[in-house]
Design a protein around this motif. Structure first.
Motif, short mmCIF file in Angstrom:
data_model
loop_
_atom_site.label_atom_id
_atom_site.label_comp_id
_atom_site.label_asym_id
_atom_site.label_seq_id
_atom_site.Cartn_x
_atom_site.Cartn_y
_atom_site.Cartn_z
N SER A 163 0.83 -1.21 0.00
CA SER A 163 0.00 0.00 0.00
C SER A 163 0.86 1.25 0.00
O SER A 163 0.59 2.20 -0.75
CB SER A 163 -0.89 0.07 1.25
OG SER A 163 -1.60 -1.10 1.38
N SER A 164 1.89 1.25 0.85
CA SER A 164 2.78 2.42 0.90
C SER A 164 3.42 2.65 -0.45
O SER A 164 3.44 3.78 -0.96
CB SER A 164 3.90 2.19 1.92
OG SER A 164 3.42 2.25 3.22
N ALA A 165 3.95 1.58 -1.02
CA ALA A 165 4.68 1.72 -2.29
C ALA A 165 3.75 2.23 -3.39
O ALA A 165 4.12 3.12 -4.16
CB ALA A 165 5.29 0.38 -2.69
N ALA B 335 4.67 1.29 9.08
CA ALA B 335 3.37 0.93 8.54
C ALA B 335 3.11 -0.54 8.85
O ALA B 335 4.01 -1.37 8.79
CB ALA B 335 3.33 1.17 7.04
N GLY B 336 1.89 -0.84 9.20
CA GLY B 336 1.48 -2.23 9.35
C GLY B 336 1.88 -2.84 10.68
O GLY B 336 2.14 -2.14 11.67
N SER B 347 -3.77 -2.15 8.26
CA SER B 347 -2.43 -2.17 7.66
C SER B 347 -2.42 -1.34 6.37
O SER B 347 -1.48 -0.59 6.12
CB SER B 347 -2.00 -3.60 7.35
OG SER B 347 -1.88 -4.33 8.54
N VAL B 348 -3.49 -1.48 5.59
CA VAL B 348 -3.58 -0.71 4.35
C VAL B 348 -3.67 0.78 4.68
O VAL B 348 -2.98 1.61 4.08
CB VAL B 348 -4.80 -1.17 3.51
CG1 VAL B 348 -5.02 -0.24 2.33
CG2 VAL B 348 -4.60 -2.60 3.03
N ALA B 349 -4.50 1.11 5.67
CA ALA B 349 -4.66 2.52 6.06
C ALA B 349 -3.32 3.09 6.51
O ALA B 349 -2.93 4.20 6.13
CB ALA B 349 -5.70 2.63 7.17
N ALA B 355 2.83 6.64 3.61
CA ALA B 355 3.22 7.18 2.31
C ALA B 355 2.98 8.70 2.28
O ALA B 355 3.79 9.46 1.76
CB ALA B 355 2.45 6.50 1.19
N ALA B 356 1.87 9.12 2.89
CA ALA B 356 1.57 10.55 2.93
C ALA B 356 2.60 11.29 3.78
O ALA B 356 3.06 12.38 3.42
CB ALA B 356 0.16 10.78 3.48
N ARG B 357 2.97 10.69 4.92
CA ARG B 357 3.98 11.32 5.78
C ARG B 357 5.31 11.42 5.04
O ARG B 357 5.98 12.45 5.09
CB ARG B 357 4.18 10.51 7.06
CG ARG B 357 2.97 10.45 7.98
CD ARG B 357 2.66 11.77 8.63
NE ARG B 357 3.68 12.19 9.58
CZ ARG B 357 3.75 13.43 10.07
NH1 ARG B 357 2.86 14.33 9.69
NH2 ARG B 357 4.68 13.76 10.94
N ALA B 358 5.69 10.34 4.36
CA ALA B 358 6.96 10.35 3.62
C ALA B 358 6.90 11.34 2.47
O ALA B 358 7.90 12.01 2.16
CB ALA B 358 7.28 8.95 3.12
#
Lengths: 202, 627
Positions: A163-165, B335-336, B347-349, B355-358
């Protein structure tokens, strides 16, 4: 008021927070104010119901101008909580953010010494005095600017990592997804249907 | 999975491990070990001819070892990337795979692990979790009784892509079980093993029950639970649905599972707490819902990334409520389930949130870091006079100091992380740390010891861990002595011997020297430098015959509020046990020694002014008490 020879005179403002009853329920913030008023360099000391609230921050910002403060001491909560808040507030009033110092009289005082109100008051005074003392020797500092490599790494290719990626990649950021096993998917890929929608995991 | 594989901005590096991480926010350098697959990624087309030709079979981890794979393998047919691996531990070098691969020539037995460096601006840790081994609870019979299986084994056995193509069978006789028991909280909410709730297992049991009821409407399923926890959206409704489908729920943690040796049927012994009755029921199969636990290499990863761990070993977030996605290291996010057990939706959230923080960093051209760095007073550095020194150079965990005899040491600001190790280690007081100068800290020490110093316990805490531990003691309302006077520096490496001597010279009753645990250090080896110095101090105080316990060294994480409170209370007990006149006599006796040890302090720039200020402050404070 001060004899800080060769330098501009210290003009310290001290703000003692009630934090509603979190602090004021154990000690009387006005006692800390009274104590601080007499300390070297202090030109303004006051209590405030919520230093972090808009009104509290406005008070500090106005005072910086009104009293010509060149140091601000906020006697309130943990630096881990509100140091960025008060640094930003003093910066908005034109003061270098590193000329603000906090004393933690909530997490590390009233919340831990509810059984010993007298001891807590004594400690709150001392911690505020220590912050005033440190503030007297603070120097203005500038943030260090560093360049940014516009690439990300996600370590772990399970559902969270994927999800992050994907989100980073959709933002246009090149992303390396590192997985120690031969396939991404993690535990999720081993699962059959998943709750509560009972759709398949892969 | 497939989306990630085909996204032009994602590069998947599977079968790769992180070896080393250098650098800082915006500018990380990560060394990766690309493990040898013995198959060339650019040539393998995933046809599987090599696996077909391979004569060797070994258990497949992906199938929970319930099915074999070849030595030439992919873990599952939907693997991403679909590139085969040769398992060299199992391979007998018959080279049948090479033959089968033929003209593609994708197999390369000469391949070796490759170390590569990657430059990245931000890192997201999503290393997940692993499962508790239920054979550690012998009373449940896992690994002794064939028909006791784990939840993950159940996942593979009822999965159409699994080894039985979704036909759920008993391992003992390959028949379909008719009566099943699921036992929840195996290893979790169990003080013998893991105290936490594993978060998703209730739902997970219910899911498997619903799934099996759909597949085998006649089967009888009982879930043994302690509490059913269904707090998220749609979960309670899902639980209701399972009950409507006829799944039985019995509140009570089973005490024992026994087996009929002939039939391999199982007997679950439990107390049904809602009936207040001890029960014993027969089943064909028992599924154990194991606890989610941190990855076995969690310690290694936390040391690599300089991030701390919560009790139990999960990665610790910067702040549980305000910055739950941030690790304590700027530019590294969590994450997760590596941060704590969580289900797929969460985990998805978190993955998206991280990703938003990064993204905040990665979309900026430059990023600001705190200017809390070291600074050398060139005129005080003995190296400039040609003397051999280099202590600062050796102390720095980051290689941020340039040292050459004949020149003053130089701090490379961009590399300095601001632990203060060099500052405290410099024997000539030639280095200072911005925002944590000797003058600033001494002024604080004097302020807190202005009155009745013998009653006070000065607690030096590092910013990242012990200060956080003290915060947690407060937020948890763990009460401890109000005689504690906490002072904060960034790392225990900054806790100069001078500060400790000065506190005792001023008559402090006790001094606590406290930082993170070694593996949690925010500054790689900062804690080790601090700990070495603290041990040296302790020996010195022992030689001076200081009452044991007046100086104490403790490593306290941000998650150990209870420990912080306990340590302070124990130090208070030490002080309470010494008759006041004896304590005062000991302070007086040691004062000249302490005086001698701090004599060089006054020459440090700013310190004389701090002493003068402190004198004024002390006079006012003392007057306040008398007046």
């Amino acid at each position: 008021m001060t004899e800080n020879k060769g330098k501009e005179d210290l003009r310290i403002g001290v703000y003692v927070c009630h934090c509603g009853n979190n602090i004021a329920g154990v000690i009387d913030p006005k006692e800390v104010v009274k104590f601080s008023e007499g300390l070297p360099g202090v030109v303004r000391a006051t209590d405030t119901l919520y230093a972090c609230a808009d009104s509290g921050q406005r008070l500090i910002k106005e005072d910086i101008k009104k009293y010509g403060l060149n140091r601000v001491v906020v006697s309130a909560c943990s630096v881990r909580m509100h140091e960025p808040t008060f640094r930003a507030a003093v910066a908005e009033a034109g003061l270098n953010p590193f000329l603000m110092e906090m004393a933690n009289i909530r997490e590390q005082c009233t919340w831990a010494h509810g059984h010993d109100k007298e001891g807590a008051l004594d400690k709150a005074k001392d911690l505020t005095a220590a912050a005033i003392a440190k503030s007297s020797f603070l120097a203005p500092l500038d943030m260090i600017k560093v360049p940014v490599t516009k690439k990300a790494m996600v370590i772990g290719g399970g559902v969270a990592g994927i999800s992050s990626a994907l989100d980073l990649a959709d933002q246009g950021i090149k992303t390396i997804l590192v997985e120690k096993e031969p396939t991404i998917g993690g535990v999720m890929a081993q699962l059959n249907k998943t709750f509560p929608t009972m759709d398949c995991s892969i | 999975m497939v989306d990630a594989a085909r996204h032009p901005n994602i590069e998947i590096r599977a079968y790769t491990e992180v070896e080393r991480v250098d650098g800082f926010v915006g500018n990380f350098k990560v060394q990766l070990r690309e493990k040898a697959k013995y198959v060339l990624a650019d040539r393998c087309n995933g046809c599987g001819d090599c696996a077909e030709a391979c004569p060797i079979e070994v258990p497949n981890y992906f199938e929970m070892n319930l099915a074999p794979r070849k030595a030439a393998y992919v873990p599952m047919s939907q693997s991403v990337p679909l590139i085969y691996n040769i398992d060299m531990d199992a391979c007998i070098h018959c080279y049948k795979c090479v033959e089968a691969c033929g003209k593609l020539e994708a197999i390369d037995f000469a391949m070796e692990d490759k170390l590569v460096w990657e430059d990245v601006g931000a890192i997201i840790m999503a290393t997940g979790y692993t499962h508790f081994d239920p054979s550690l609870i012998p009373e449940y019979g896992y690994s002794r009784f064939p028909n006791v299986i784990t939840a993950m084994e159940m996942e593979r056995l009822n999965n159409s892509a699994g080894p039985t193509a979704g036909n759920l069978i008993r391992p003992s006789d390959k028949t379909n079980p008719k009566r099943l028991a699921f036992i929840n909280c195996v290893g979790s909410r169990d003080k013998r093993f893991y105290p936490w709730c594993s978060n998703f297992c209730c739902m997970y049991s219910i899911k498997n029950a619903v799934l099996l009821k759909q597949m085998y409407p006649d089967c009888d399923i009982t879930i043994y639970y302690m509490d059913i926890r269904t707090p998220s959206k749609g979960y309670e409704e899902f639980y209701d649905r399972a009950r409507e489908m006829g799944v039985h729920f019995i509140q009570g943690r089973p005490s024992l599972v026994t087996e009929d040796e002939e039939t391999h049927n199982l007997y679950v012994h439990a107390e049904d707490v809602s009936l207040g009755k001890v029960i014993e029921r027969e089943y064909d199969m028992v599924m154990l819902n194991q606890a989610a636990i941190p990855q076995l290499d969690q310690n290694v990863m936390s040391s690599l990334m300089n991030i701390s761990q919560s009790p139990g070993g999960w990665f610790m977030e910067y702040h549980p409520k305000l910055r739950p996605m941030d690790s304590p290291t700027d530019g590294v996010f969590l994450a997760g389930a590596c941060q704590g057990p969580k289900d797929i939706p969460n985990s998805v959230a978190q993955g998206s949130a991280a990703a938003a923080r990064a993204g905040r960093i990665l979309h900026s051209d430059e990023w600001e870091i705190e200017p809390i760095v070291a600074y050398v007073w060139e005129d005080r550095c003995v190296s400039a006079d040609g003397k051999k020194c280099g202590i600062c150079y050796n102390a720095c965990p980051y290689g941020a100091i340039e040292y050459e005899q004949g020149q003053a040491a130089k701090v490379i600001t961009a590399k300095c992380h601001g632990c203060g190790a060099c500052v405290a280690e410099c024997p000539h007081n030639s280095i200072t740390q911005m925002h944590f100068t000797d003058a600033q800290i001494l002024a604080q020490i004097h302020a807190v010891l202005a009155k009745r110093p013998e009653e006070k316990i000065v607690a030096f805490r590092c910013h990242w861990c012990s200060y956080g531990g003290a915060d947690l003691a407060g937020t948890s309302h763990f009460e401890y002595t109000a005689n504690e006077r906490g002072l904060r520096v960034m790392c225990s490496a900054r806790m100069d011997t001078d500060f400790i001597y000065e506190a005792f010279r001023l008559g402090a009753g006790g001094v606590l020297y406290s930082g993170c645990h070694p593996q949690d250090c925010h500054y790689i080896t900062g804690q080790i430098i601090g700990a070495t110095r603290a041990d040296r101090l302790k020996k010195a105080f022992d030689r001076m015959e200081m009452t044991p316990g007046r100086f104490r060294i403790e490593w306290i994480s941000a998650a150990e509020g209870d420990k912080y409170a306990r340590v302070l209370n124990e130090m208070q007990d030490v002080l309470d046990e010494i008759p006041k006149e004896e304590l005062l006599a000991e302070i007086e006796k040691l004062r000249p020694t302490m005086e001698k040890r701090v004599r060089r302090l006054r020459s440090v720039p700013g310190v004389e002014a701090a002493y003068q200020f402190s004198e004024k402050l002390e006079n006012i404070i003392v007057k306040e008490i008398i007046g």
